[in-house]
Design a protein around this motif. Structure first.
Motif, mmCIF file in Angstrom:
data_model
loop_
_atom_site.group_PDB
_atom_site.id
_atom_site.type_symbol
_atom_site.label_atom_id
_atom_site.label_comp_id
_atom_site.label_asym_id
_atom_site.label_seq_id
_atom_site.Cartn_x
_atom_site.Cartn_y
_atom_site.Cartn_z
ATOM 1 N N VAL A 96 17.833 -51.341 -2.533
ATOM 2 C CA VAL A 96 16.964 -51.500 -1.360
ATOM 3 C C VAL A 96 16.177 -50.220 -1.114
ATOM 4 N N GLU A 97 16.849 -49.076 -1.210
ATOM 5 C CA GLU A 97 16.170 -47.797 -0.989
ATOM 6 C C GLU A 97 15.077 -47.558 -2.024
ATOM 7 N N GLN A 98 15.324 -47.941 -3.268
ATOM 8 C CA GLN A 98 14.306 -47.771 -4.307
ATOM 9 C C GLN A 98 13.108 -48.685 -4.072
ATOM 10 N N GLY A 136 11.640 -47.325 -0.319
ATOM 11 C CA GLY A 136 11.371 -45.905 -0.130
ATOM 12 C C GLY A 136 11.940 -45.378 1.177
ATOM 13 N N GLU A 137 12.788 -46.175 1.810
ATOM 14 C CA GLU A 137 13.396 -45.805 3.085
ATOM 15 C C GLU A 137 14.918 -45.821 2.950
ATOM 16 N N PRO A 138 15.603 -45.012 3.771
ATOM 17 C CA PRO A 138 17.074 -45.087 3.767
ATOM 18 C C PRO A 138 17.547 -46.482 4.206
#
Length: 89
Positions: free
Chosen positions: A77-79, A82-84
């Motif tokens: 999900v982060e990849q 681009g968000e934590p």
């Protein structure tokens, strides 16, 4: 149209004296290689019931595997965003 995908988990159990070790290995379509390990130790004063040791070790291996899978989903999900990501179990 709904799609169905099959994932499987193999659990390997090894008994040695008063210890049972389990390894749970996840198999997915994209060759994800996730594994979890679990250990059960019998108290020497308890009666020897191998099935209980296997159940405990397997449960602990699956629990660890679930944590690894949740972590892999978080990273994915982060990849993508681009968000934590904060995924909860």
């Amino acid at each position: 149209m709904p799609t169905t995908e099959h994932w499987s988990v193999d659990i390997y159990l090894t008994e040695e004296e008063d210890r049972t070790h389990a390894q749970a290995q996840l198999h997915t379509r994209d060759a994800t290689d996730l594994r979890g390990n679990g250990l059960a130790k019998r108290n020497p004063e308890d009666i020897n019931v191998p099935e209980i040791g296997a159940e405990l070790a397997a449960a602990r291996a699956l629990f660890e595997l679930a944590h690894h899978l949740l972590r892999a989903a978080t990273v994915d999900v982060e990849q993508l965003t681009g968000e934590p990501a904060h995924l909860h179990s």
